[in-house]
Design a protein around this motif. Sequence first.
Motif, PDB file in Angstrom:
ATOM      1  N   GLU A   1       0.784  -1.224  -0.224  1.00 62.14           N
ATOM      2  CA  GLU A   1      -0.272  -0.109  -0.054  1.00 62.14           C
ATOM      3  C   GLU A   1       0.891   1.396   0.030  1.00 62.14           C
ATOM      4  OE1 GLU A   1      -2.627  -0.413   3.331  1.00 62.14           O
ATOM      5  OE2 GLU A   1      -3.924  -1.987   2.568  1.00 62.14           O
TER       6      GLU A   1
ATOM      7  N   ARG B   1       3.921   1.586  -1.145  1.00 62.37           N
ATOM      8  CA  ARG B   1       4.650   1.734  -2.477  1.00 62.37           C
ATOM      9  C   ARG B   1       3.528   2.206  -3.485  1.00 62.37           C
ATOM     10  NH1 ARG B   1       8.050  -3.849  -2.331  1.00 62.37           N
ATOM     11  NH2 ARG B   1       9.895  -3.263  -1.303  1.00 62.37           N
ATOM     12  N   ARG B   2       2.295   1.817  -3.436  1.00 67.88           N
ATOM     13  CA  ARG B   2       1.455   2.264  -4.308  1.00 67.88           C
ATOM     14  C   ARG B   2       1.102   3.773  -4.129  1.00 67.88           C
ATOM     15  NH1 ARG B   2      -4.769  -0.113  -5.188  1.00 67.88           N
ATOM     16  NH2 ARG B   2      -5.159   0.801  -7.030  1.00 67.88           N
TER      17      ARG B   2
ATOM     18  N   ALA C   1       2.083   6.812  -6.872  1.00 69.27           N
ATOM     19  CA  ALA C   1       1.046   7.475  -7.611  1.00 69.27           C
ATOM     20  C   ALA C   1       1.137   8.973  -7.643  1.00 69.27           C
ATOM     21  CB  ALA C   1      -0.215   7.371  -6.860  1.00 69.27           C
TER      22      ALA C   1
END
Length: 357
Positions: free
Chosen positions: A96, A98-99, A103
Motif C-alpha cells: 500500500e 509503495r502504491r 502515484a
Amino acid sequence: MVYDLDPIRLPAAWRRLAAPLEAASDELVRLDERLVRTEPVLADGARARAHLFDAQAALHLEGELVALEDLVLHEAAMDVRRPNLALGRAVAVLAERRRLAAAAPGWAFSTEGWTLLAGADAHEPPQDEPAQDEDDEEADGPDADFAAIDRLLARTRRTLAAHEAGAPAPSFGAEDDPSAAWRRVLDETRDLPAVLAAAVALDAWLVLDPAPRRGHRGLLAAAALLRARGKARAHLPALALGLRESRARWSRALPLTERLAGLLGAVETAARLMGRDLDRLALAREVMLRACAGKRRTSRLPQLVDLFVGTPLVTVASAARALAVTPQAVEGMLAELGSARPRELTERRRYRAWGIV
C-alpha cells in the motif's frame, strides 16, 4: 464521538504548537531538498529502505514484531523462516505504501485512492484535492490567491445550499459516519499549514477510526496529505517510523494540543531518520567505491556497488541479471569488495543474499 478543531485556533494553542511545527516543517523540507539534489541511486535507495522501515514500524505500533531481514527476504521469495500472519500484514502495508508513493501526489484523495485508504465500503472521497501550502513557491502569486477565493466561495455556496434545503449544520458528532466525519475534519484543515494539517488529519484518524483494524492507513493518509500539499515532493514520509521512534506517545486521553505536538515531533523524527539513512548509504557507497580504485574501466564492480545502494537486497542471480554478467563474475566481484561488502542476510551456504538494511 465529537472531534472539535476549535481548541487549536486559540492563541495559547498556537504558542504551544509553533516550535514543534517549525521544527517539523524545516526538517521535512530539508530532507526533500536533499533527495532532489543527491545522486539518484542514493535517493532511490533511501526511499526503498524507508518503505521497508515504515512497514515494519507500522506493525510494531500495533504490537506485532517483524524482523526487517524477514521482510526483505520474503519480498525476494528467499524466506529462511516460515512466514507468519504478522509478516503477511507487513507485506500488505508495504504494498500500500509503495502504491501511494508511485502515484501522483493527489491520487490518495481520488475515488480509487480513497478506496485504498478507507476500504471498499467507504463513502465518497473528499471533494477537492488538498490545497497547496501557503508558503509553497509554486503557490505564490495572484493565481493562487484567486484559487483560494474560489475554493472559499464554493464551500460557502455548498453550505448555503444545504441550509436552504433544511439540512443540519455540519458537525463532527457521534451520529456521523466515522469516514464522513474524518473527511469533514480534513476539509476544515485547508486553512492550516500543511504539516499541522497532516498532524490534525492523523490525530482525527486515530480518534474517529474511519477504517477499523487499518490504523496504519491513517499514517499513510497523513503522509499522502504532505505530498499533496507540496511539503514532501520527493518522498512519502515514513510517519509510522517517526511515531515509533519519537519520544511522544499518543493517547486519546491527552489534550488536543499535546497530541498534535507529539505527532509533529513524529514528523520531525521521520524526516531526521531518513536523512540519517541517506548519510549511511552515502558512507557505505564511498567505502565500497574505494575497493574499485585501480580497477579497469570495463570493470562492473562500480555498478555492483550502486546495485547494493539502490536496492535493499542483492543475490548472485539478481546481480548477474542486472549487470549482464555470469554468476561466477559476480562471485569474483563480491570477493573483491572484501570487508566493504554489505552484510550477508541469509546466513546459509546456498541462495545467499546481501543488503544494506
